[in-house]
Enzyme design. Structure first.
Site, PDB file in Angstrom:
ATOM      1  N   GLY A  21     -45.922  29.782 -15.678  1.00 45.10           N
ATOM      2  CA  GLY A  21     -47.174  29.976 -16.672  1.00 45.10           C
ATOM      3  C   GLY A  21     -46.655  28.717 -18.390  1.00 45.10           C
ATOM      4  O   GLY A  21     -46.032  28.988 -18.577  1.00 45.10           O
ATOM      5  N   MET A  22     -47.802  29.250 -18.577  1.00 47.46           N
ATOM      6  CA  MET A  22     -48.516  29.192 -19.946  1.00 47.46           C
ATOM      7  C   MET A  22     -46.914  29.207 -20.754  1.00 47.46           C
ATOM      8  O   MET A  22     -46.301  28.573 -21.543  1.00 47.46           O
ATOM      9  CB  MET A  22     -49.388  28.997 -20.104  1.00 47.46           C
ATOM     10  CG  MET A  22     -49.957  28.430 -21.067  1.00 47.46           C
ATOM     11  SD  MET A  22     -52.054  28.744 -21.967  1.00 47.46           S
ATOM     12  CE  MET A  22     -52.303  30.495 -22.198  1.00 47.46           C
ATOM     13  N   ASP A  47     -39.987  37.504  -6.611  1.00 48.18           N
ATOM     14  CA  ASP A  47     -40.738  38.029  -6.488  1.00 48.18           C
ATOM     15  C   ASP A  47     -41.188  39.237  -6.932  1.00 48.18           C
ATOM     16  O   ASP A  47     -40.496  40.221  -6.259  1.00 48.18           O
ATOM     17  CB  ASP A  47     -40.812  37.847  -4.889  1.00 48.18           C
ATOM     18  CG  ASP A  47     -42.016  38.896  -4.618  1.00 48.18           C
ATOM     19  OD1 ASP A  47     -43.561  39.723  -5.108  1.00 48.18           O
ATOM     20  OD2 ASP A  47     -42.675  39.099  -2.935  1.00 48.18           O
ATOM     21  N   TRP A  72     -50.920  39.421 -13.192  1.00 49.85           N
ATOM     22  CA  TRP A  72     -52.288  38.907 -12.280  1.00 49.85           C
ATOM     23  C   TRP A  72     -53.028  38.530 -13.022  1.00 49.85           C
ATOM     24  O   TRP A  72     -53.355  39.443 -13.673  1.00 49.85           O
ATOM     25  CB  TRP A  72     -52.523  39.390 -10.399  1.00 49.85           C
ATOM     26  CG  TRP A  72     -53.529  39.326 -10.702  1.00 49.85           C
ATOM     27  CD1 TRP A  72     -54.868  39.100 -11.198  1.00 49.85           C
ATOM     28  CD2 TRP A  72     -53.740  39.413  -8.798  1.00 49.85           C
ATOM     29  NE1 TRP A  72     -56.118  39.138 -10.378  1.00 49.85           N
ATOM     30  CE2 TRP A  72     -55.748  38.763  -9.047  1.00 49.85           C
ATOM     31  CE3 TRP A  72     -52.788  38.992  -7.616  1.00 49.85           C
ATOM     32  CZ2 TRP A  72     -56.025  38.721  -7.512  1.00 49.85           C
ATOM     33  CZ3 TRP A  72     -53.856  38.727  -6.980  1.00 49.85           C
ATOM     34  CH2 TRP A  72     -55.651  38.822  -6.518  1.00 49.85           C
ATOM     35  N   THR A  73     -53.034  37.139 -13.413  1.00 48.51           N
ATOM     36  CA  THR A  73     -54.620  37.144 -14.153  1.00 48.51           C
ATOM     37  C   THR A  73     -55.169  36.882 -13.862  1.00 48.51           C
ATOM     38  O   THR A  73     -56.983  36.605 -14.815  1.00 48.51           O
ATOM     39  CB  THR A  73     -53.800  36.087 -15.355  1.00 48.51           C
ATOM     40  OG1 THR A  73     -53.349  34.836 -14.972  1.00 48.51           O
ATOM     41  CG2 THR A  73     -52.354  36.158 -15.842  1.00 48.51           C
ATOM     42  N   ASP A 113     -55.274  43.057 -23.834  1.00 48.06           N
ATOM     43  CA  ASP A 113     -56.440  44.403 -24.544  1.00 48.06           C
ATOM     44  C   ASP A 113     -57.113  44.611 -23.802  1.00 48.06           C
ATOM     45  O   ASP A 113     -58.033  45.415 -24.252  1.00 48.06           O
ATOM     46  CB  ASP A 113     -56.853  42.986 -25.666  1.00 48.06           C
ATOM     47  CG  ASP A 113     -57.786  41.998 -24.920  1.00 48.06           C
ATOM     48  OD1 ASP A 113     -57.379  41.443 -24.275  1.00 48.06           O
ATOM     49  OD2 ASP A 113     -59.172  42.425 -24.744  1.00 48.06           O
ATOM     50  N   TYR A 136     -58.415  44.847 -13.486  1.00 47.67           N
ATOM     51  CA  TYR A 136     -57.639  43.969 -14.481  1.00 47.67           C
ATOM     52  C   TYR A 136     -56.702  45.021 -15.816  1.00 47.67           C
ATOM     53  O   TYR A 136     -55.620  45.502 -15.529  1.00 47.67           O
ATOM     54  CB  TYR A 136     -57.951  42.627 -14.881  1.00 47.67           C
ATOM     55  CG  TYR A 136     -56.971  42.195 -15.773  1.00 47.67           C
ATOM     56  CD1 TYR A 136     -56.032  42.038 -15.346  1.00 47.67           C
ATOM     57  CD2 TYR A 136     -56.894  41.784 -17.048  1.00 47.67           C
ATOM     58  CE1 TYR A 136     -54.850  41.220 -16.039  1.00 47.67           C
ATOM     59  CE2 TYR A 136     -56.524  41.773 -18.617  1.00 47.67           C
ATOM     60  CZ  TYR A 136     -55.440  40.699 -17.682  1.00 47.67           C
ATOM     61  OH  TYR A 136     -54.307  40.109 -18.016  1.00 47.67           O
ATOM     62  N   LYS A 140     -52.716  46.329 -14.854  1.00 53.34           N
ATOM     63  CA  LYS A 140     -51.834  46.506 -16.508  1.00 53.34           C
ATOM     64  C   LYS A 140     -51.274  47.597 -17.541  1.00 53.34           C
ATOM     65  O   LYS A 140     -50.119  47.466 -17.923  1.00 53.34           O
ATOM     66  CB  LYS A 140     -52.412  45.377 -17.063  1.00 53.34           C
ATOM     67  CG  LYS A 140     -52.594  43.875 -17.041  1.00 53.34           C
ATOM     68  CD  LYS A 140     -51.545  42.956 -16.943  1.00 53.34           C
ATOM     69  CE  LYS A 140     -50.841  43.063 -18.101  1.00 53.34           C
ATOM     70  NZ  LYS A 140     -50.072  41.509 -17.262  1.00 53.34           N
ATOM     71  N   TRP A 162     -56.733  36.882 -25.549  1.00 59.92           N
ATOM     72  CA  TRP A 162     -57.207  35.302 -25.523  1.00 59.92           C
ATOM     73  C   TRP A 162     -56.392  34.136 -26.107  1.00 59.92           C
ATOM     74  O   TRP A 162     -56.135  33.704 -26.606  1.00 59.92           O
ATOM     75  CB  TRP A 162     -58.705  35.401 -26.844  1.00 59.92           C
ATOM     76  CG  TRP A 162     -59.348  36.451 -26.913  1.00 59.92           C
ATOM     77  CD1 TRP A 162     -59.726  37.234 -26.537  1.00 59.92           C
ATOM     78  CD2 TRP A 162     -60.619  35.998 -27.896  1.00 59.92           C
ATOM     79  NE1 TRP A 162     -60.988  37.800 -26.332  1.00 59.92           N
ATOM     80  CE2 TRP A 162     -61.219  37.233 -27.279  1.00 59.92           C
ATOM     81  CE3 TRP A 162     -60.875  35.413 -28.439  1.00 59.92           C
ATOM     82  CZ2 TRP A 162     -62.783  37.037 -27.937  1.00 59.92           C
ATOM     83  CZ3 TRP A 162     -62.609  35.395 -29.224  1.00 59.92           C
ATOM     84  CH2 TRP A 162     -63.008  36.344 -28.945  1.00 59.92           C
TER      85      TRP A 162
END
Length: 307
Positions: A21-22, A47, A72-73, A113, A136, A140, A162
């Site tokens: 991922g990023m 996994d 999971w975003t 956040d 979400y 989290k 962000w």
């Protein structure tokens, strides 16, 4: 006990989950720059919902520090698929925490956040009461609680918000694309937060992990966001300025104009007080970070979208 065997089995190096991922890519780059020993595991390689697989991975690699960048975003999708999101955002960190408890590893878990209600008027402190308003956020928060409960002395929760970077889809890349497609752009001006460069966060995670190993960074919750604050509208105007186009092409609007399945926090500004106890500098101002990050993000956009 054989001291040689014990030394051979001692935890060493870093293990990064969600490595594709990023943020995961930037964490790997930061660790490589520091010449650290790293095991990179993307979603296909591990996994997190499989407790046995997680336990075997940590037993095999024996990392000193685990950085969990997997999540999971898809915020809106979580509203109708909460059980699936919970398996990754809640159960996954719980499995990692259990495996770290068995092997003696430190766990740095990236959170969000969205665990807060988003109705504050001053920056949320690390110990501020949580009250997620979305599926979400609830998933989290479950992950945070599992890490802190299982690893009270070696568990670190790092909340961010962000997030943008060169290695994946994000707000900055979307605004660059839309700037080339539309004459004007309406952007929400009633949600406040801290745009945060994933490379800056990667550096912070590295510093925190080093502090954890040295015993200078107390376990617990930290806030990994840039300093300063703005709105999505203000953020977009700065992106347009860096593009060399007229920021007045960006027009302010309200959240009511962009109703989404999951409610967005109106206020996502996080405080950074706990870093003082760890001897770590909080992240720099969001504008300075964006100015440095922008050329590479723009270059990638141009490469992927040739004229």
């Amino acid at each position: 006990m054989n001291p040689i065997k014990e030394q051979a089995n001692a935890p060493v190096g870093w293990l990064v989950t969600g490595a594709g991922g990023m943020l995961g890519q930037d964490v790997l780059a930061r660790l490589a720059a520091a010449d650290e020993q790293v095991t990179a595991l993307d979603r296909a390689a591990l996994d997190l919902t499989d407790a046995d697989a997680v336990r075997r991975a940590l037993q095999r690699h024996r990392p000193a520090v685990v950085v969990n960048c997997a999540a999971w975003t898809a915020v809106d999708d979580a509203e109708t698929r909460e059980a699936e999101a919970l398996a990754i955002n809640g159960d996954g960190p719980a499995h990692l925490a259990d495996a770290c408890a068995r092997t003696g590893a430190v766990l740095l878990h990236v959170s969000t956040d969205y665990v807060f209600a988003g109705d504050a008027t001053t920056p949320y402190a690390e110990e501020a009461p949580t009250a997620p308003r979305s599926a979400y956020g609830r998933t989290k928060l479950a992950g945070e609680q599992a890490v802190l409960r299982t690893l009270p002395d070696r568990g670190y929760v790092v909340r961010t918000a962000w997030l943008y970077g060169a290695g994946g889809p994000n707000f900055v890349r979307t605004m660059i694309r839309l700037a080339g497609q539309r004459e004007t752009l309406d952007v929400v001006d009633d949600q406040r937060g801290q745009p945060t460069w994933s490379a800056d966060l990667a550096g912070l995670l590295y510093d925190l992990g080093r502090g954890a190993l040295a015993g200078t960074a107390p376990a617990g919750v930290y806030h990994g966001t840039s300093s300063g604050e703005t709105t999505w509208y203000g953020f977009t105007r700065e992106i347009f300025r860096l593009l060399g186009t007229d920021p007045d092409r960006v027009r302010p609007t309200t959240s009511e104009a962009f109703v989404r399945p999951a409610p967005r926090p109106a206020y996502s500004v996080l405080g950074h007080e706990r870093f003082a106890a760890a001897g770590i500098e909080p992240l720099r101002d969001w504008r300075a970070a964006l100015t440095e990050a922008f050329p590479e993000i723009h270059r990638i956009h141009e490469k992927e979208n040739p004229a």
